[in-house]
Design a protein around this motif. Structure first.
Motif, PDB file in Angstrom:
ATOM      1  N   GLU A 194      -7.144  -2.494   4.620  1.00  0.00           N
ATOM      2  CA  GLU A 194      -6.463  -3.626   3.976  1.00  0.00           C
ATOM      3  C   GLU A 194      -5.760  -4.492   5.009  1.00  0.00           C
ATOM      4  O   GLU A 194      -5.744  -5.723   4.904  1.00  0.00           O
ATOM      5  CB  GLU A 194      -5.448  -3.115   2.947  1.00  0.00           C
ATOM      6  CG  GLU A 194      -6.059  -2.574   1.672  1.00  0.00           C
ATOM      7  CD  GLU A 194      -6.828  -3.636   0.886  1.00  0.00           C
ATOM      8  OE1 GLU A 194      -6.524  -4.826   1.013  1.00  0.00           O
ATOM      9  OE2 GLU A 194      -7.749  -3.245   0.145  1.00  0.00           O
ATOM     10  N   ARG A 217      -7.486   3.517   4.169  1.00  0.00           N
ATOM     11  CA  ARG A 217      -7.527   2.387   3.226  1.00  0.00           C
ATOM     12  C   ARG A 217      -6.455   1.357   3.594  1.00  0.00           C
ATOM     13  O   ARG A 217      -6.684   0.153   3.489  1.00  0.00           O
ATOM     14  CB  ARG A 217      -7.338   2.875   1.793  1.00  0.00           C
ATOM     15  CG  ARG A 217      -8.506   3.699   1.252  1.00  0.00           C
ATOM     16  CD  ARG A 217      -8.249   4.158  -0.168  1.00  0.00           C
ATOM     17  NE  ARG A 217      -8.081   3.033  -1.090  1.00  0.00           N
ATOM     18  CZ  ARG A 217      -9.088   2.382  -1.669  1.00  0.00           C
ATOM     19  NH1 ARG A 217     -10.337   2.728  -1.416  1.00  0.00           N
ATOM     20  NH2 ARG A 217      -8.841   1.382  -2.492  1.00  0.00           N
ATOM     21  N   THR A 218      -5.288   1.834   4.025  1.00  0.00           N
ATOM     22  CA  THR A 218      -4.232   0.915   4.465  1.00  0.00           C
ATOM     23  C   THR A 218      -4.675   0.153   5.699  1.00  0.00           C
ATOM     24  O   THR A 218      -4.467  -1.074   5.792  1.00  0.00           O
ATOM     25  CB  THR A 218      -2.942   1.694   4.759  1.00  0.00           C
ATOM     26  OG1 THR A 218      -2.494   2.331   3.563  1.00  0.00           O
ATOM     27  CG2 THR A 218      -1.838   0.762   5.269  1.00  0.00           C
ATOM     28  N   THR A 269     -21.165   4.436  -0.109  1.00  0.00           N
ATOM     29  CA  THR A 269     -20.795   3.054   0.205  1.00  0.00           C
ATOM     30  C   THR A 269     -21.914   2.365   0.976  1.00  0.00           C
ATOM     31  O   THR A 269     -22.250   1.204   0.715  1.00  0.00           O
ATOM     32  CB  THR A 269     -19.495   3.013   1.026  1.00  0.00           C
ATOM     33  OG1 THR A 269     -18.438   3.585   0.250  1.00  0.00           O
ATOM     34  CG2 THR A 269     -19.120   1.595   1.418  1.00  0.00           C
ATOM     35  N   ALA A 324     -14.331   2.003   5.362  1.00  0.00           N
ATOM     36  CA  ALA A 324     -13.340   1.756   4.314  1.00  0.00           C
ATOM     37  C   ALA A 324     -13.306   0.271   3.953  1.00  0.00           C
ATOM     38  O   ALA A 324     -13.180  -0.090   2.774  1.00  0.00           O
ATOM     39  CB  ALA A 324     -11.960   2.226   4.775  1.00  0.00           C
ATOM     40  N   ARG A 326     -18.202   8.569   2.593  1.00  0.00           N
ATOM     41  CA  ARG A 326     -18.526   7.197   2.233  1.00  0.00           C
ATOM     42  C   ARG A 326     -20.021   6.895   2.407  1.00  0.00           C
ATOM     43  O   ARG A 326     -20.399   5.726   2.585  1.00  0.00           O
ATOM     44  CB  ARG A 326     -17.669   6.213   3.039  1.00  0.00           C
ATOM     45  CG  ARG A 326     -16.221   6.165   2.553  1.00  0.00           C
ATOM     46  CD  ARG A 326     -15.451   4.976   3.119  1.00  0.00           C
ATOM     47  NE  ARG A 326     -14.218   4.774   2.397  1.00  0.00           N
ATOM     48  CZ  ARG A 326     -13.044   5.322   2.735  1.00  0.00           C
ATOM     49  NH1 ARG A 326     -12.981   6.118   3.790  1.00  0.00           N
ATOM     50  NH2 ARG A 326     -11.956   5.084   2.017  1.00  0.00           N
ATOM     51  N   GLU A 330     -16.154  -0.574   1.735  1.00  0.00           N
ATOM     52  CA  GLU A 330     -15.913  -0.118   0.370  1.00  0.00           C
ATOM     53  C   GLU A 330     -14.948  -1.046  -0.364  1.00  0.00           C
ATOM     54  O   GLU A 330     -15.164  -1.375  -1.543  1.00  0.00           O
ATOM     55  CB  GLU A 330     -15.348   1.297   0.398  1.00  0.00           C
ATOM     56  CG  GLU A 330     -15.053   1.882  -0.972  1.00  0.00           C
ATOM     57  CD  GLU A 330     -14.500   3.286  -0.856  1.00  0.00           C
ATOM     58  OE1 GLU A 330     -15.265   4.240  -1.080  1.00  0.00           O
ATOM     59  OE2 GLU A 330     -13.300   3.429  -0.525  1.00  0.00           O
ATOM     60  N   GLN A 331     -13.891  -1.467   0.309  1.00  0.00           N
ATOM     61  CA  GLN A 331     -12.831  -2.235  -0.334  1.00  0.00           C
ATOM     62  C   GLN A 331     -13.097  -3.733  -0.361  1.00  0.00           C
ATOM     63  O   GLN A 331     -12.696  -4.418  -1.302  1.00  0.00           O
ATOM     64  CB  GLN A 331     -11.496  -1.959   0.376  1.00  0.00           C
ATOM     65  CG  GLN A 331     -11.023  -0.520   0.222  1.00  0.00           C
ATOM     66  CD  GLN A 331     -10.015  -0.113   1.276  1.00  0.00           C
ATOM     67  OE1 GLN A 331     -10.130   0.944   1.875  1.00  0.00           O
ATOM     68  NE2 GLN A 331      -9.022  -0.947   1.529  1.00  0.00           N
ATOM     69  N   HIS A 332     -13.748  -4.253   0.688  1.00  0.00           N
ATOM     70  CA  HIS A 332     -13.990  -5.701   0.781  1.00  0.00           C
ATOM     71  C   HIS A 332     -15.412  -5.976   1.262  1.00  0.00           C
ATOM     72  O   HIS A 332     -15.616  -6.586   2.324  1.00  0.00           O
ATOM     73  CB  HIS A 332     -12.982  -6.345   1.743  1.00  0.00           C
ATOM     74  CG  HIS A 332     -11.561  -6.242   1.279  1.00  0.00           C
ATOM     75  ND1 HIS A 332     -11.050  -7.079   0.314  1.00  0.00           N
ATOM     76  CD2 HIS A 332     -10.564  -5.386   1.631  1.00  0.00           C
ATOM     77  CE1 HIS A 332      -9.774  -6.759   0.093  1.00  0.00           C
ATOM     78  NE2 HIS A 332      -9.466  -5.736   0.872  1.00  0.00           N
ATOM     79  N   CYS A 339       0.833  -1.196   0.000  1.00  0.00           N
ATOM     80  CA  CYS A 339       0.000   0.000   0.000  1.00  0.00           C
ATOM     81  C   CYS A 339       0.874   1.255   0.000  1.00  0.00           C
ATOM     82  O   CYS A 339       2.041   1.199   0.392  1.00  0.00           O
ATOM     83  CB  CYS A 339      -0.894   0.027   1.242  1.00  0.00           C
ATOM     84  SG  CYS A 339      -2.130  -1.284   1.310  1.00  0.00           S
TER      85      CYS A 339
END
Length: 276
Positions: free
Chosen positions: A82, A78-79, A207, A110, A204, A113-115, A71
């Motif tokens: 993750e 976001r990091t 999201t 977050a 978000r 949104e990402q997963h 990242c």
């Protein structure tokens, strides 16, 4: 590979819940996973996982996690998201009910949104989905600079007046002293990274509109940083949300009134488990 520190409740103690989705709890800034301890007993036999944020508790620094995950090094939630996904998968967890308080809520958003495939349910406690105002961003950056300078963790001391509710300050001195001690012990580098990461987060709300999972939006009635309008904005976007206001609690509702927060969290977990 560097990973976040996670604390998994022994599944053998879950009394029939083995193999079910866990409840993952993401803590507030600038604390660590210890803030959930008073609430764990209230959650009874639920399978629970608590997580230390980057640079807090037993977790490695954010820069180390970012390099390990590929990242960007620049501070970002976001990091953190993750890193949560990676740590959970390392524990064999592919789906969970994820609940976060304050910064933990920002990170849960977050992660959604990402997963989104990892979320069986979402708990948003004393948090909001909108981005910081320009003034709030400037305040965060100012603290990040002060805490890594000569002032050190004394820069976090004034937070006690805004993150702990009036009732707690008046009637629960032991909670106030615990929070004061934790603020003084907060790692300066972790505080600075988290403030910069939160300052850079974006809106978000969209999201939330894309989720079709059980959700909880909860706020301490005396929370001085999250308003009813923040709660309403999130609830409007969610298709299946319970909205709860906890009397006598401020921003750290789960620490101030653990039993009152544990009840709706248990109900969220039950709704999500039944839908799996």
């Amino acid at each position: 590979m560097s990973r976040l520190s996670v604390h998994v409740r022994d599944p053998q103690s879950s009394d029939g819940h083995q193999g079910t989705i866990p409840l993952v709890l993401l803590h507030a800034f600038p604390l660590d996973s210890r803030m959930w301890e008073p609430m764990l007993a209230e959650l009874g036999d639920l399978p629970v996982v608590t997580v230390d944020a980057p640079g807090f508790g037993a977790s490695p620094p954010a820069s180390q996690l970012a390099r390990s995950l590929g990242c960007p090094i620049a501070p970002s939630l976001r990091t953190y998201a993750e890193a949560v996904a990676s740590a959970l998968r390392a524990e064999g967890i592919e789906r969970a009910v994820v609940a976060g308080l304050s910064m933990g809520g920002y990170t849960a958003l977050a992660l959604a949104e990402q997963h989104p495939e990892m979320l069986a349910g979402l708990g948003l406690l004393d948090t909001k989905a909108t981005a910081d105002t320009a003034q709030a961003r400037a305040t965060r950056i100012r603290m990040a600079e002060r805490v890594t300078g000569a002032l050190g963790t004394r820069a976090t001391a004034p937070m006690i007046d805004t993150i702990v509710g009036e009732t707690t300050r008046r009637e629960r001195p032991e909670v106030v002293e615990t929070v004061r001690t934790w603020l003084a012990a907060a790692p300066p580098a972790g505080v600075a990274w988290a403030q910069r990461a939160m300052a850079g987060r974006r809106d978000r709300l969209a999201t939330l509109a894309g989720l079709s999972i059980p959700a909880l939006v909860l706020r301490g009635a005396e929370d001085a940083t999250i308003g009813d309008d923040d709660v309403a904005a999130m609830a409007r976007q969610l298709s299946d949300a319970d909205v709860v206001t906890v009397p006598g609690a401020g921003h750290l509702s789960a620490l101030e009134t653990p039993a009152a927060v544990a009840r709706p969290l248990r109900q969220l977990w039950q709704r999500a488990a039944a839908a799996e």
